[in-house]
Design an enzyme around this catalytic site. Structure first.
Site, short mmCIF file in Angstrom:
data_model
loop_
_atom_site.label_atom_id
_atom_site.label_comp_id
_atom_site.label_asym_id
_atom_site.label_seq_id
_atom_site.Cartn_x
_atom_site.Cartn_y
_atom_site.Cartn_z
N GLY A 228 0.79 -1.22 0.00
CA GLY A 228 0.00 0.00 0.00
C GLY A 228 0.82 1.27 0.00
O GLY A 228 2.04 1.27 -0.18
N HIS A 229 0.10 2.37 0.22
CA HIS A 229 0.69 3.70 0.20
C HIS A 229 0.30 4.42 1.48
O HIS A 229 -0.86 4.34 1.90
CB HIS A 229 0.19 4.47 -1.03
N PRO A 230 1.24 5.13 2.12
CA PRO A 230 0.89 5.79 3.38
C PRO A 230 -0.02 6.99 3.21
O PRO A 230 -0.58 7.48 4.19
CB PRO A 230 2.26 6.22 3.92
N GLY A 231 -0.19 7.48 1.98
CA GLY A 231 -0.95 8.71 1.80
C GLY A 231 -2.30 8.55 1.13
O GLY A 231 -3.05 9.53 1.03
#
Length: 386
Positions: A228-231
């Site tokens: 995933g992506h933290p943002g």
């Protein structure tokens, strides 16, 4: 295709990966790359795995395609003198020798460029040219660990993980090529070469900059995500009925499309899910509802529905699946090596619509000694393996 670097001569003292990868890029672009190797055994990469062709491992073919090989005894005065003659004919000199070795051989950047002021001299080290660890050697996994890169791979609760690809070695080779091309441009104006340094540590820090810069400027690290992506939420892989599927909703408009396809239009107006920042704060609640919905259908069904609606998604392929896909096949990046019965992954760019391809097979040890007026090495090559 005529090489864009036709007429450029490169001298490489490369071992295994970082400098050889830089040399392979330059060779694919059309430069004449002369690889200098030890008389006994040559580059260690020749034995990095089972014999593939001419007794050498596949790894050696990957990173030394299209080069020439000269075997020299650099411990001898005659060998060093011949290396200096080769350097006098070269435009670019690259190496990833152990720190301290170039100076001991009299081929450090300051010394060699003083004798050959037009020479572009590039070296790759493990920890960089400055600091208390400048003289230490190092390998890919060590630098991924040391730099913090391994600590940001994987998901929450996972142990530190190294990247599957050799991103530090190959990235350092890329930076060296970028620098060499820049200095070739400068030399056209000034007539002088220059010194380049790159390192695995600096490359690792650059690849991890998004996370380390967040820590340096905001005092916190993003959460770890396996895919995933933290943002952004949702922006990762999910299980379907028969395989993982990556979904990338990089803005609220895409999330609205996802909600419609999933039959959840109410998500669009719900305060917890209406905006990306709200979804970041309520990710666990959203995923409790999202996960079982995606498991209800096959991956192919979801791909068809999402693509029709304009929701970015992709199957999480295995390597064989990726290579067999029509899109990868159409790109032709896995290309036959001229004069051989095998194919290698070519450069990931096109120039004037054409991809630079390998010029030929990797050389046998000392194969081009005669061309460069060096006596043939006394070592023997293993028989060719089919």
């Amino acid at each position: 295709m005529a090489g864009v670097l036709d007429g450029v001569r490169v001298l490489e003292l490369g071992q295994v990966l970082a400098a050889p990868f830089a040399g392979a890029i330059l060779a694919d672009l059309g430069a004449e790359v002369v690889k200098v190797e030890r008389i006994e055994g040559g580059d260690d990469a020749r034995r990095m795995g089972p014999a593939f062709r001419n007794g050498d491992a596949l790894n050696f073919q990957v990173f030394n395609r299209g080069k020439q090989s000269v075997a020299l005894d650099l411990k001898s005065e005659a060998g060093r003198a011949h290396l200096d003659r080769l350097a006098a004919q070269a435009d670019i000199f690259i190496h990833n020798l152990r720190p301290g070795v170039p100076k001991a051989l009299g081929i450090d950047g300051e010394t060699l460029c003083a004798r050959h002021p037009r020479l572009i001299y590039g070296e790759i080290s493990a920890f960089g040219p400055l600091g208390p660890m400048a003289m230490r050697p190092g390998y890919e996994p060590l630098l991924q660990a040391f730099s913090g890169l391994s600590s940001t791979n994987g998901g929450e609760g996972d142990p530190p993980m190294r990247s599957g690809a050799s991103v530090c070695d190959q990235g350092s080779g890329m930076w060296l090529v970028i620098g060499a091309l820049a200095l070739l441009h400068r030399r056209e104006r000034t007539g002088r070469g220059g010194l380049l340094t790159a390192s695995l540590l600096e490359t690792a820090l650059a690849w991890n900059a998004q996370k380390s810069d967040a820590y340096a400027n905001e005092g916190s690290l993003p959460e770890r995500h396996r895919s995933g992506h933290p943002g952004f939420v949702p922006y990762e892989a999910f299980d379907t009925a028969d395989g993982p599927l990556l979904i990338c909703c990089g803005n609220d408009r895409l999330f609205a499309k996802l909600a419609q396809v999933l039959g959840q239009p109410g998500w669009i107006g719900e305060e917890r899910f209406a905006t990306n920042r709200a979804r970041l704060a309520h990710k666990a609640v959203l995923f409790e509802q999202l996960t079982p919905l995606l498991r209800a259908r096959t991956r192919a069904e979801w791909i068809e529905r999402f693509e029709a609606a304009g929701v970015p998604c992709a199957p999480v392929h295995s390597v064989p699946e990726a290579l067999a896909h029509p899109q990868v096949q159409a790109l032709g990046i896995l290309a036959p090596v001229p004069g051989t019965d095998f194919a290698l992954t070519a450069m990931p760019l096109r120039i004037d619509g054409e991809r630079p391809l390998a010029r030929g097979i990797a050389p046998r040890l000392g194969e081009h000694n005669t061309r460069h007026e060096v006596p043939q090495p006394t070592t023997t090559q293993p028989p060719e393996t089919p």
